[in-house]
Design an enzyme around this catalytic site. Structure first.
Site, mmCIF file in Angstrom:
data_model
loop_
_atom_site.group_PDB
_atom_site.id
_atom_site.type_symbol
_atom_site.label_atom_id
_atom_site.label_comp_id
_atom_site.label_asym_id
_atom_site.label_seq_id
_atom_site.Cartn_x
_atom_site.Cartn_y
_atom_site.Cartn_z
ATOM 1 N N ASP A 154 4.579 2.878 -5.259
ATOM 2 C CA ASP A 154 4.632 4.032 -6.164
ATOM 3 C C ASP A 154 5.941 4.016 -6.960
ATOM 4 O OD1 ASP A 154 4.570 6.449 -7.422
ATOM 5 O OD2 ASP A 154 4.169 7.629 -5.611
ATOM 6 N N SER A 199 0.852 -1.190 0.000
ATOM 7 C CA SER A 199 0.000 0.000 0.000
ATOM 8 C C SER A 199 0.885 1.237 0.000
ATOM 9 C CB SER A 199 -0.941 0.002 1.197
ATOM 10 O OG SER A 199 -0.198 -0.185 2.361
ATOM 11 N N LYS A 200 0.315 2.323 -0.472
ATOM 12 C CA LYS A 200 1.080 3.557 -0.654
ATOM 13 C C LYS A 200 1.597 4.028 0.698
ATOM 14 C CE LYS A 200 2.209 7.431 -2.964
ATOM 15 N NZ LYS A 200 3.633 7.380 -2.561
ATOM 16 N N ARG A 201 2.873 4.375 0.735
ATOM 17 C CA ARG A 201 3.509 4.791 1.989
ATOM 18 C C ARG A 201 3.671 6.299 2.016
ATOM 19 N NH1 ARG A 201 3.546 0.874 5.593
ATOM 20 N NH2 ARG A 201 2.936 -0.883 4.302
#
Ligand code: GLU
Length: 504
Positions: free
Chosen positions: A278, A260-262
């Site tokens: 990303d 998941s996007k950090r």
């Protein structure tokens, strides 16, 4: 028939590693077979519209070298390639489906739907579906008279168009990667095809476009596998042949969790066991484009059993790729692998090609480069030991300016009481050398060591410290040759003056 593949992203923000892999595999499969790679922007979900997301995507594909043969930029015979510009096409097919009894209008309000769900929700059925078992009880063109339906349509009552999924059907298909997949129609709901805002849903638009754009192979992430039965039903209802399907394995964090996007400043801040989905984060960190693409290519694909190769350029990948060698098992995105590939790709790049990049990196670090010939020799020497391009500045600065500091640990360990004497003797020997080559320098050093009855290391290590300020680097003799006699002698003399004082 030459394949036609498509990358069909919904531009919802950043470019995901999984998205880039889908684009890459579609590109590779098309190019490997002399086919056509198409970009189609699936932007019919207006609620998810994100400013700049399309530009981001286009830039990412261009950056990666995955240039579509047809798409919003290139154009083509099957455009427009933005779904938002094709709504009339979808609505026509939706109406056709209604007329032929494969779909129906539904006028249920959100409250009606919630009431239905509340009424039916149970332990066995936690998420009640709008399907064959309930549609007979709801407000739709199957339960209303033609006149009622006509009235509601004319009044402009909010409505959707739903797919009429038959009861007791099994949908079976052969997926290139997953083999035979079968799903019972009871698992699927009467999918909304056209929303109340008049836009089609993904499912309708996707099927219509894959057909109209003559897509032969649908290659996409496994998360879409569960949608296939609905799509098959749509193809069947519209009297079309479905394309061949290939669903790519999911990609996980090293700890096995979902990516998941950090919210991080840099990849150095990643929590243990996690990666950032990303793609931009990897570009920002300075990874080589070829390394990122190589790494992403290996997320599910390998060149074949017993074939140990790991390092591939985009051209290699085009030549080698096949869908038959994509695994079913989930892939792990491993940063160590990316780091390793990055070093391999720097190593593999021709020195002349590295030159402009290294020059820029050095300039940005405030390091003056006077001669390209000299820089080429430095790059030749260093490129096999660089992990990142930025290392050329960190680890190569001493090729361009005299060291101002000496690594205290190396100094403590390697600088002995006789170092000054040995190094000054060494200087006397090397000034005589012509030409000043690595092998001549090495012979001079070995002779001196023998003459002084010391091991070679007693000269080698202090010389390295004196000329570079550090204890590590390329082979000493090659390094001295590149630096040149004048610089070597000057630096040794300076060190012989400065270091003894530092030692105390
Ligand atoms: N628009 C979908 C996505 O964003 C495309 C799925 C497909 O390739 O069918 O992933």
């Amino acid at each position: 028939m030459k394949p036609r593949t498509r990358f069909a992203p919904s531009p919802t923000g950043f470019v995901h590693v999984g998205g880039l892999r889908t684009a890459l595999y579609n590109y590779l499969f098309a190019k490997n077979n002399g086919g056509t790679f198409i970009l189609r922007i699936e932007d019919t979900d207006r609620s998810r519209y994100v400013e700049g997301a399309v530009e981001n995507l286009l830039e990412a594909l261009e950056w990666a070298g995955l240039i579509p043969d047809e798409g919003p930029v290139q154009g083509g015979d099957y455009g427009p390639y933005y779904q938002s510009e094709r709504t009339d096409i979808y609505l026509n097919y939706a109406r056709q489906l209604v007329e032929n009894g494969h779909a129906y209008y539904a006028f249920d309000t959100p409250e009606d739907l919630e009431a239905m769900r509340q009424h039916l929700r149970s332990k066995q059925n936690p998420n009640p579906k709008y399907d064959a078992s309930v549609r007979g009880e709801m407000k739709n063109s199957l339960t209303m008279t033609d006149v009622q339906v006509k009235n509601e349509l004319e009044k402009g009552t909010p409505r959707v168009i739903r797919l009429k999924v038959p009861e007791d059907r099994t949908f079976e298909f052969d997926d290139i990667i997953r083999g035979t997949v079968a799903r019972a129609s009871s698992e699927i709901d009467d999918q909304v095809l056209v929303k109340s805002d008049g836009y089609p849903t993904y499912h309708l638009a996707n099927v219509v476009d894959d057909h109209l754009m003559q897509i032969t192979h649908v290659i996409r992430g496994e998360e879409w596998l569960s949608s296939v039965p609905k799509h098959l039903l749509l193809y069947e209802s519209l009297g079309w042949q479905p394309p061949v399907m290939a669903h790519l394995p999911l990609i996980f964090n090293p700890d096995g969790s979902k990516m998941s996007k950090r919210d991080i400043q840099s990849l150095d801040d990643l929590p243990q066991g996690k990666v950032d989905p990303d793609v931009a984060s990897y570009i920002k960190k300075g990874y080589e484009k070829q390394a990122i693409i190589n790494c992403i290519a290996l997320l599910g694909w390998n060149p074949g059993e017993g074939d140990e190769r790991q390092v591939f350029s985009l051209n290699d990948l085009v030549a080698e790729f096949s869908l038959q060698r994509v695994n079913k098992a989930a892939a792990i995105f491993d940063l160590q692998k990316l780091d390793w590939l990055n070093a391999e790709h720097i190593k593999a790049r021709p020195t002349v090609e590295l030159l402009p990049d290294v020059r820029t990196i050095l300039q940005q670090a405030g390091i003056q480069v006077n001669s390209d010939d000299y820089l080429l020799r430095v790059i030749d020497l260093l490129k096999i030991r660089m992990h990142f391009m930025a290392d050329f500045a960190d680890k190569g600065a001493y090729f361009f300016r005299d060291p101002v500091e000496y690594d205290p640990d190396v100094l403590k360990k390697r600088w002995k009481d006789d170092s000054v004497k040995l190094l000054l003797e060494f200087c006397k020997e090397i000034v005589k050398l012509s030409p000043f080559t690595a092998s001549a320098i090495e012979s001079a050093l070995r002779e001196l060591a023998e003459c002084e009855q010391v091991g070679g290391g007693r000269i080698i290590h202090p010389v390295r410290l004196a000329v570079s300020g550090t204890g590590v680097g390329p082979g000493l003799f090659e390094m001295l040759e590149v630096l040149g006699a004048d610089t070597v002698v000057r630096r040794i003399k300076t060190a012989c003056e400065k270091i003894p004082a530092l030692k105390q």
